[in-house]
Design a protein around this motif. Structure first.
Motif, PDB file in Angstrom:
ATOM      1  N   SER A 194      17.922  -5.953 -19.241  1.00 11.94           N
ATOM      2  CA  SER A 194      17.495  -4.671 -19.809  1.00 11.94           C
ATOM      3  C   SER A 194      16.028  -4.372 -19.548  1.00 11.94           C
ATOM      4  O   SER A 194      15.606  -3.213 -19.664  1.00 11.94           O
ATOM      5  CB  SER A 194      17.769  -4.654 -21.316  1.00 11.94           C
ATOM      6  N   ASP A 195      15.220  -5.340 -19.195  1.00 13.70           N
ATOM      7  CA  ASP A 195      13.799  -5.083 -18.932  1.00 13.70           C
ATOM      8  C   ASP A 195      13.579  -4.428 -17.576  1.00 13.70           C
ATOM      9  O   ASP A 195      12.487  -3.927 -17.303  1.00 13.70           O
ATOM     10  CB  ASP A 195      13.000  -6.393 -19.018  1.00 13.70           C
ATOM     11  N   ASP A 216      20.026 -10.124 -20.182  1.00 19.57           N
ATOM     12  CA  ASP A 216      20.920  -8.982 -19.974  1.00 19.57           C
ATOM     13  C   ASP A 216      20.363  -7.990 -18.957  1.00 19.57           C
ATOM     14  O   ASP A 216      20.972  -6.947 -18.684  1.00 19.57           O
ATOM     15  CB  ASP A 216      21.219  -8.273 -21.292  1.00 19.57           C
ATOM     16  N   ASN A 268      23.860  -9.884 -15.741  1.00 17.52           N
ATOM     17  CA  ASN A 268      23.884 -10.223 -17.171  1.00 17.52           C
ATOM     18  C   ASN A 268      24.438 -11.649 -17.313  1.00 17.52           C
ATOM     19  O   ASN A 268      25.630 -11.884 -17.123  1.00 17.52           O
ATOM     20  CB  ASN A 268      24.759  -9.229 -17.940  1.00 17.52           C
ATOM     21  N   CYS A 302      23.833 -13.502 -20.136  1.00 16.23           N
ATOM     22  CA  CYS A 302      23.672 -13.863 -21.545  1.00 16.23           C
ATOM     23  C   CYS A 302      24.845 -14.682 -22.076  1.00 16.23           C
ATOM     24  O   CYS A 302      24.662 -15.633 -22.846  1.00 16.23           O
ATOM     25  CB  CYS A 302      23.498 -12.607 -22.399  1.00 16.23           C
ATOM     26  N   TYR A 323      11.726  -5.605 -26.653  1.00 15.19           N
ATOM     27  CA  TYR A 323      12.771  -6.447 -27.231  1.00 15.19           C
ATOM     28  C   TYR A 323      13.992  -6.481 -26.326  1.00 15.19           C
ATOM     29  O   TYR A 323      14.564  -5.442 -25.989  1.00 15.19           O
ATOM     30  CB  TYR A 323      13.183  -5.936 -28.617  1.00 15.19           C
ATOM     31  N   CYS A 324      14.359  -7.732 -25.922  1.00 16.80           N
ATOM     32  CA  CYS A 324      15.589  -7.943 -25.157  1.00 16.80           C
ATOM     33  C   CYS A 324      16.708  -8.197 -26.173  1.00 16.80           C
ATOM     34  O   CYS A 324      16.658  -9.180 -26.915  1.00 16.80           O
ATOM     35  CB  CYS A 324      15.474  -9.146 -24.239  1.00 16.80           C
ATOM     36  N   CYS A 372      14.791 -10.634 -19.204  1.00 21.75           N
ATOM     37  CA  CYS A 372      15.866 -10.622 -20.198  1.00 21.75           C
ATOM     38  C   CYS A 372      17.160 -11.067 -19.531  1.00 21.75           C
ATOM     39  O   CYS A 372      17.456 -10.669 -18.402  1.00 21.75           O
ATOM     40  CB  CYS A 372      16.057  -9.217 -20.777  1.00 21.75           C
ATOM     41  N   ASN A 380      19.878  -8.972 -25.533  1.00 24.07           N
ATOM     42  CA  ASN A 380      20.577 -10.184 -25.050  1.00 24.07           C
ATOM     43  C   ASN A 380      21.877 -10.451 -25.808  1.00 24.07           C
ATOM     44  O   ASN A 380      22.084 -11.554 -26.356  1.00 24.07           O
ATOM     45  CB  ASN A 380      19.668 -11.416 -25.153  1.00 24.07           C
ATOM     46  N   CYS A 403      13.500 -10.381 -13.398  1.00 24.12           N
ATOM     47  CA  CYS A 403      14.447 -10.331 -14.514  1.00 24.12           C
ATOM     48  C   CYS A 403      14.021 -11.320 -15.601  1.00 24.12           C
ATOM     49  O   CYS A 403      14.137 -12.541 -15.416  1.00 24.12           O
ATOM     50  CB  CYS A 403      15.854 -10.659 -14.034  1.00 24.12           C
TER      51      CYS A 403
END
Length: 507
Positions: A112-113, A110, A123, A125, A85-86, A108, A88, A106
């Protein structure tokens, strides 16, 4: 004292309250809404979400797949059937397959993955979130305006429905008042027509009898003229003396030309009347008509020539033909073959029957019109125009779109067509059959079937995809398969209230 059921459920309530009150431990790859499923138990274990087995809590996200459903590795790429789960923040959270975690790409917004791949993901987002919100607001504005128009169309459709249903009972009452007159006038019409037909038949039969007697007399007179030796029979040689049988116009009547009319060796009066008279009469008429036609042509040519023959010569030529024709009987009196007018008593009955038909037709037309209106109202009541009857506002309306050399026409609840641009008529692509949207969104699609048969193929059909729009517009036409068409139609009728829509951030 508490009821037994509450005493039984109390531990579960307390446990649930304890989970919600204490701070939930974050787990990589798990959305906040599911964190309660990933909290350590009192025995510091974790039960796979499919219930297949229990593992140590320390085995979560250890980069080794222990659970069959992959639920123990939401934050690594160890399990091929798990999802990461991203979060974001600033945009919209979403799930990606865990095999994309730490793959140096990349996924996500943000980043995060890619927490352990060494790749520095910016980031973005906030930027994507702003663009998404602008687009969402644009779509929402269209939906808002469309929904407002839909409400207006719903009022129009409901008013139309109420009007048609309201008129049904008065129409039925009006029809009931007319029905006795219709039955009465129908009976009077039948009586008058039967009386008219009876006297007309009597008059016609009398005339036929007189006509047949006259025909026999004319046939007998002609038979006597053709019977040169007066032996009561006509042989082929006697018939050959009549020049009007010269079909090839060679000035000579051959045996073959006679055989076409004289099929026996000798014809008596009865045979002549029944089998020869009518055919010989027709042949003679044709012959005399040909003579007159030739005379007229000769006169026209004579006028056009410089050295035209004298009038005396033309008159002499006419006398020659007249003399030739006078050798045989003249044309039968045409008046003998035309039935005389009906006598006054028959004409009076005809006028009476005509008036009876007029009275019946007048009231019957009114009844038929009322029946059509009643059927239309009942069909309307039994038709599906949406939950709020809004689609009734588009009944009997059509929408066109030009694609290359064709004009496509979409008629809700009617028939779709394809025609050459500018042409009056076209090819049927099917008639409305049903709403065909999925469960819960029935009015998002229409199906039209039983169109014109394709050559060496199926009957044409059309599926309509319905989208929200400010105006009614046929925006796209395709033919994904032979004789199977797909239309996209935008309309306010497909717009829901955007301010009441629930947006799900997590899947």
């Amino acid at each position: 004292m508490l009821p037994k059921i509450l005493i039984f459920l109390l531990p579960a309530f307390l446990a649930a309250e304890d989970v919600t009150q204490r701070q939930l431990k974050p787990v990589k790859g798990v959305p906040h809404s599911r964190l309660n499923l990933y909290q350590p138990s009192t025995t510091d274990t974790f039960r796979c979400l499919d219930g297949s087995q229990t593992i140590l809590y320390s085995q979560l996200n250890d980069d080794y797949c222990d659970c069959k459903d992959g639920s123990d590795e939401p934050g690594t790429s160890a399990c091929g059937n798990a999802f990461f789960y991203c979060s974001n923040v600033g945009h919209k959270g979403n799930f990606i397959p865990t095999n994309r975690v730490n793959d140096k790409l990349c996924d996500c917004c943000d980043g995060s993955d890619e927490y352990d791949s060494g790749v520095d993901c910016p980031n973005i987002c906030d930027e994507l979130g702003r663009a998404a919100r602008i687009e969402h607001e644009k779509v929402a504005n269209i939906a808002r305006k469309g929904y407002q128009k839909r409400q207006e169309l719903a009022k129009e459709g409901q008013a139309l429905r109420d009007s048609k249903l309201k008129d049904v009972e008065p129409l039925r009452q009006e029809r009931a008042l007319l029905e006795p007159d219709r039955v009465k006038f129908e009976g009077e019409k039948k009586v008058a027509e039967d009386a008219e037909r009876k006297l007309q038949d009597e008059h016609r039969n009398q005339w036929e009898s007189v006509k047949n007697e006259k025909k026999k007399l004319r046939a007998a007179e002609w038979f006597d003229e053709l019977d040169l030796d007066k032996n009561g029979k006509i042989d082929k040689e006697e018939l050959r003396q009549n020049i009007f049988l010269d079909d090839d116009n060679d000035g000579f009547v051959s045996e073959d030309e006679v055989k076409a009319y004289h099929t026996v060796d000798e014809a008596d009066l009865e045979h002549f009347q029944s089998l020869m008279y009518d055919r010989l009469k027709t042949a003679k008429r044709t012959h005399l008509d040909d003579i007159r036609h030739k005379e007229e042509e000769e006169k026209e040519r004579a006028k056009a020539l410089e050295n035209a023959p004298d009038d005396d010569d033309l008159l002499a030529e006419e006398d020659r033909h007249d003399a030739e024709g006078s050798e045989d009987i003249a044309h039968p009196d045409e008046d003998d073959e035309k039935m005389p007018d009906y006598p006054p008593e028959v004409q009076q009955l005809t006028e009476k029957a005509r008036e009876a038909r007029r009275l019946f037709d007048e009231v019957n037309t009114k009844v038929q019109d009322l029946d059509a209106k009643i059927r239309e109202a009942e069909d309307f009541a039994n038709s599906d125009y949406g939950e709020d009857s809004a689609w009734a506002a588009l009944k009997d309306k059509c929408f066109d779109r030009n694609v290359q050399q064709y004009t496509y026409q979409f008629c809700p609840f009617g028939q779709n067509t394809q025609k050459d641009t500018g042409a009056y008529s076209g090819t049927s692509l099917g008639s409305f059959k049903e709403w065909s949207g999925p469960e819960g969104n029935k009015y998002s699609k229409m199906h039209f079937g039983d169109g014109q048969q394709c050559w060496n193929g199926p009957k044409r059909s059309t599926d309509i995809t319905i989208e929200c729009g400010e105006e009614n517009e046929l925006v796209e036409v395709t033919e994904p398969a032979k004789c199977e068409y797909l239309f996209t139609f935008r309309t306010p009728l497909a717009c829901a209230d955007p301010d009441k829509e629930v947006v799900h951030e997590e899947l």
